[in-house]
Design a protein around this motif. Structure first.
Motif, PDB file in Angstrom:
ATOM      1  N   HIS A 162       0.999 142.071 -35.011  1.00 20.48           N
ATOM      2  CA  HIS A 162       0.220 143.510 -34.558  1.00 20.48           C
ATOM      3  C   HIS A 162      -0.193 144.954 -35.488  1.00 20.48           C
ATOM      4  N   VAL A 163      -1.312 144.940 -34.752  1.00 22.10           N
ATOM      5  CA  VAL A 163      -1.996 145.961 -35.740  1.00 22.10           C
ATOM      6  C   VAL A 163      -1.655 147.300 -35.558  1.00 22.10           C
ATOM      7  N   GLU A 164      -1.408 148.473 -36.306  1.00 20.18           N
ATOM      8  CA  GLU A 164      -0.770 149.805 -35.440  1.00 20.18           C
ATOM      9  C   GLU A 164       0.318 149.483 -34.148  1.00 20.18           C
ATOM     10  N   GLY A 165       1.050 148.627 -34.145  1.00 18.56           N
ATOM     11  CA  GLY A 165       1.924 148.818 -32.914  1.00 18.56           C
ATOM     12  C   GLY A 165       1.408 148.013 -31.661  1.00 18.56           C
ATOM     13  N   TYR A 166       0.070 147.693 -32.251  1.00 15.61           N
ATOM     14  CA  TYR A 166      -0.937 146.984 -30.798  1.00 15.61           C
ATOM     15  C   TYR A 166      -0.698 145.472 -31.284  1.00 15.61           C
ATOM     16  N   SER A 167      -0.651 144.690 -29.944  1.00 15.25           N
ATOM     17  CA  SER A 167      -0.473 142.563 -30.685  1.00 15.25           C
ATOM     18  C   SER A 167      -1.564 142.382 -30.526  1.00 15.25           C
ATOM     19  N   LEU A 168      -2.052 141.111 -31.521  1.00 20.24           N
ATOM     20  CA  LEU A 168      -2.747 140.755 -31.762  1.00 20.24           C
ATOM     21  C   LEU A 168      -3.147 138.845 -31.487  1.00 20.24           C
ATOM     22  N   GLY A 169      -1.434 138.636 -31.771  1.00 21.05           N
ATOM     23  CA  GLY A 169      -1.440 137.488 -31.947  1.00 21.05           C
ATOM     24  C   GLY A 169       0.054 136.690 -32.160  1.00 21.05           C
ATOM     25  N   TRP A 170       0.200 135.347 -32.161  1.00 13.65           N
ATOM     26  CA  TRP A 170       1.177 135.094 -32.707  1.00 13.65           C
ATOM     27  C   TRP A 170       1.555 134.050 -33.789  1.00 13.65           C
ATOM     28  N   GLY A 171       2.343 134.145 -34.733  1.00 15.49           N
ATOM     29  CA  GLY A 171       2.678 133.869 -36.021  1.00 15.49           C
ATOM     30  C   GLY A 171       3.952 133.076 -35.617  1.00 15.49           C
ATOM     31  N   LYS A 172       4.327 132.128 -36.432  1.00 18.62           N
ATOM     32  CA  LYS A 172       5.017 131.207 -36.749  1.00 18.62           C
ATOM     33  C   LYS A 172       6.081 131.276 -37.769  1.00 18.62           C
ATOM     34  N   LEU A 173       7.174 132.106 -38.275  1.00 20.36           N
ATOM     35  CA  LEU A 173       7.322 132.233 -39.852  1.00 20.36           C
ATOM     36  C   LEU A 173       8.321 131.624 -40.018  1.00 20.36           C
ATOM     37  N   ALA A 174       8.637 130.319 -41.663  1.00 18.77           N
ATOM     38  CA  ALA A 174       9.472 129.589 -41.553  1.00 18.77           C
ATOM     39  C   ALA A 174       9.173 129.991 -43.106  1.00 18.77           C
ATOM     40  N   GLU A 175      10.382 129.991 -44.333  1.00 17.48           N
ATOM     41  CA  GLU A 175      10.437 130.027 -45.432  1.00 17.48           C
ATOM     42  C   GLU A 175       9.069 130.941 -46.292  1.00 17.48           C
ATOM     43  N   GLY A 176       9.142 132.344 -45.540  1.00 15.91           N
ATOM     44  CA  GLY A 176       7.708 132.921 -46.186  1.00 15.91           C
ATOM     45  C   GLY A 176       6.735 132.569 -46.139  1.00 15.91           C
ATOM     46  N   VAL A 177       6.510 132.110 -45.632  1.00 19.28           N
ATOM     47  CA  VAL A 177       5.412 131.766 -44.874  1.00 19.28           C
ATOM     48  C   VAL A 177       5.111 131.739 -43.219  1.00 19.28           C
ATOM     49  N   LEU A 178       4.354 132.415 -43.191  1.00 17.49           N
ATOM     50  CA  LEU A 178       3.165 132.560 -41.569  1.00 17.49           C
ATOM     51  C   LEU A 178       2.347 131.484 -40.835  1.00 17.49           C
TER      52      LEU A 178
END
Length: 456
Positions: free
Chosen positions: A427-443
């Motif tokens: 999210h940007v400034e608290g407003y949702s933008l989309g998904w990311g999937k995090l693994a080993e420090g990389v989104l």
């Protein structure tokens, strides 16, 4: 601007001593507006962001003018669905419809989505919105805008008015018919409308508008409100259509509407009728207010047969088939969205409980899109992300407006980020933008390819 000769002669005959002021308005710059999406942010909190130079639009509390040097369409808050860019006069239509939470609403000619999303915000996720568009490509744009604004209780269809009238007789509390028209009121904004204009097209539009209004009238419940609007000045398409419809349907009457400063009454003499109620309709003129041309009529159905209870969709997907979805919810959400589930192929939706069976209807979006049930996993949708808040999710990644990673996310890049493994709501400034999937420090970036910013 080179306005059509026949158009100018017609407007001079209609406007008489107002004609010079009307023509002079075409030398002024078009006015631009945005409407705050109150599903995601209050007007007060939006203004605190102090992003743009804004001026209140008098006839809609969520609407604001912005100057031509601003570019709100290229801002992260636009992608987050905090506002919809909409022509100022057009915002008067949703306000006049005045939808109330819990009601069943139809927007019969919904694309590209300005008025549908205005209705959706006013419903506050309560009730049912059916947003329809007969042209397939425009219906897809409508569905995208509904999803960007985070509206959960909307079904988007690509149907004819006749087909919908067969399925929804007397069903809706309120109906909006923003009828396709000759576009005279948009000449300053859209030069193509000016090039395509002709007297013959005005006549064709008027005939088509009456047919659309006839079908819409069948779907309104007794006591309901129907708002008819166009973005043209042509009396044949405005007062003329309403007058003919009222003559055919004594169960309908023109309701008093709220007139703001600069709003003018419809003109019964322009269509040769003695029906004084035509003067309750609204005309928005560019030489009387800060906006383009519009016409709005509010009709009430004073009588009619109650069709009784309409059969709604009751069948839901077996919860056993949704194990991966519930596992996702358990792992990443503070509360898993519940409702009447439906699968379109592998795509999972929660359908509004007021929706009728979907057989033989062209449905683009049958409700709240949750994501895809794939082999041994659930993949959340972008629509789900845009309808959630950071309080809804266990794992969040916060990006500020000045954070360089924000542009990288919107461009679809993978980001180096410390956080919790798995699905994160970005999210940007608290407003949702989309998904990311995090693994080993990389989104891994799940911002949709078709929405990614390019060339920046």
């Amino acid at each position: 601007m080179n306005l059509p000769k026949d158009f100018l002669e017609k407007m001079q005959a209609l406007l008489k001593n107002e004609y010079e002021a009307f023509v002079a308005s075409y030398e002024e710059n078009k006015l631009q507006g945005l409407r705050v999406n109150t599903l995601k942010v209050s007007v007060e909190d939006f203004l605190k962001q102090n992003m743009f130079q804004l001026e209140q639009i008098p006839w809609v509390e969520e609407g604001f003018y912005y100057p031509s040097n601003e570019r709100p369409g290229k801002h992260a808050f636009h992608e987050a669905g905090l506002y919809y860019i909409q022509e100022p006069s057009a915002m008067a239509v949703g306000g006049t419809l005045d939808p109330q939470p819990g009601e069943r609403i139809l927007d019969l000619c919904g694309a590209p989505g300005g008025k549908s999303t205005h209705v959706g915000a006013r419903l506050k996720h309560e009730g049912f919105l059916l947003a329809n568009e007969i042209h397939p490509a425009r219906a897809k744009i409508l569905a995208q805008n509904v999803e960007r604004m985070g509206i959960r209780n909307c079904v988007v269809t690509n149907e004819t008015p006749e087909k919908l009238a067969q399925r929804f007789p007397g069903y809706f509390h309120r109906i909006l018919v923003d009828a396709p028209c000759s576009g005279e009121g948009m000449f300053r904004k859209d030069p193509e409308a000016c090039e395509e204009w002709s007297l013959e097209n005005v006549a064709l539009c008027a005939s088509r508008q009456l047919q659309i209004l006839e079908e819409a009238g069948k779907m309104l419940m007794p006591g309901g409100r129907l708002v008819y609007s166009t973005c043209t000045f042509a009396p044949e398409e405005n007062e003329g259509v309403i007058d003919l419809f009222l003559k055919r349907h004594p169960e309908y009457s023109v309701e008093d509407a709220v007139f703001y400063e600069g709003f003018k009454s419809g003109r019964k003499e322009w269509v040769g009728t003695s029906n004084a109620s035509i003067e309750k309709t609204i005309r928005l003129w560019p030489h009387h207010l800060k906006g383009e041309g519009h016409f709005v009529a509010v009709l009430t159905k004073t009588d009619g047969e109650d069709p009784g209870k309409i059969k709604t969709l009751t069948k839901s997907v077996d919860r056993k088939l949704l194990k991966d979805y519930f596992d996702f919810g358990e792992a990443y959400l503070n509360k898993t969205p519940e409702g009447q589930y439906i699968l379109f192929g592998e795509q999972l939706y929660i359908i509004p409980r007021e929706m009728v069976p979907l057989e033989n209807l062209k449905v683009l979006r049958p409700g709240w899109h949750l994501g895809a049930i794939k082999k041994s996993r659930f993949e959340p949708s972008h629509a789900l992300a845009l309808s959630l808040t950071r309080e809804d999710c266990k794992y969040n990644i916060s990006l500020g407006l000045e954070d360089d990673r924000l542009l990288g996310y919107l461009k679809g890049e993978a980001l180096s980020i410390d956080g919790n493994k798995g699905w994160n709501l970005v999210h940007v400034e608290g407003y949702s933008l989309g998904w990311g999937k995090l693994a080993e420090g990389v989104l891994k970036n799940h911002y949709p390819k078709g929405l990614r910013w390019t060339g920046i």
